[in-house]
Scaffold this motif. Structure first.
Motif, short mmCIF file in Angstrom:
data_model
loop_
_atom_site.label_atom_id
_atom_site.label_comp_id
_atom_site.label_asym_id
_atom_site.label_seq_id
_atom_site.Cartn_x
_atom_site.Cartn_y
_atom_site.Cartn_z
N LYS A 93 0.84 -1.21 0.00
CA LYS A 93 0.00 0.00 0.00
C LYS A 93 0.87 1.25 0.00
O LYS A 93 0.60 2.21 -0.73
CB LYS A 93 -0.91 0.02 1.23
N ILE A 94 1.91 1.25 0.82
CA ILE A 94 2.80 2.41 0.90
C ILE A 94 3.51 2.63 -0.43
O ILE A 94 3.61 3.76 -0.92
CB ILE A 94 3.82 2.23 2.04
N LEU A 95 4.00 1.55 -1.04
CA LEU A 95 4.69 1.68 -2.32
C LEU A 95 3.76 2.17 -3.42
O LEU A 95 4.18 2.88 -4.33
CB LEU A 95 5.32 0.34 -2.72
N ASN A 96 2.49 1.80 -3.35
CA ASN A 96 1.53 2.27 -4.34
C ASN A 96 1.21 3.76 -4.16
O ASN A 96 0.82 4.43 -5.11
CB ASN A 96 0.24 1.44 -4.28
N LYS A 97 1.36 4.28 -2.95
CA LYS A 97 1.06 5.70 -2.70
C LYS A 97 2.21 6.62 -3.07
O LYS A 97 2.00 7.82 -3.24
CB LYS A 97 0.71 5.90 -1.22
N ILE A 98 3.42 6.11 -3.20
CA ILE A 98 4.59 6.95 -3.47
C ILE A 98 4.47 7.74 -4.78
O ILE A 98 4.72 8.94 -4.79
CB ILE A 98 5.88 6.12 -3.42
N PRO A 99 4.06 7.13 -5.91
CA PRO A 99 3.96 7.93 -7.14
C PRO A 99 2.96 9.08 -7.01
O PRO A 99 3.20 10.17 -7.54
CB PRO A 99 3.50 6.92 -8.19
#
Length: 82
Positions: A46-52
């Motif tokens: 979830k965190i990695l998906n929010k970075i962009p």
């Protein structure tokens, strides 16, 4: 095995029971650790998906700040030149 006494057989059975209990506890701990690991992986995903999206918002904000600074500088230059 036929020369084993009853006492030795009883001790062997007790050790086997203790081993089984220890294995069951280890299995339960392994299952809970596995489920916790899966939850952690989902949170990281979830965190990695929010970075962009965060990067996109930061770039838009930096452009807006640059435009505002440019506008203020333009107003100041215009005021002093006229």
């Amino acid at each position: 095995m036929s020369d084993m006494s009853f006492k030795q057989a009883k001790e062997l059975v007790e050790r086997m029971e203790f081993s089984e209990i220890a294995l069951n506890k280890a299995l339960v701990n392994l299952e809970s650790a596995s489920s916790n690991f899966e939850k952690t992986l989902k949170e990281q995903e979830k965190i990695l998906n929010k970075i962009p999206n965060a990067d996109k918002k930061l770039s838009i904000m930096s452009i807006a700040v640059a435009l505002n600074i440019g506008l203020l500088i333009g107003i100041l230059i215009g005021k002093y030149l006229i």
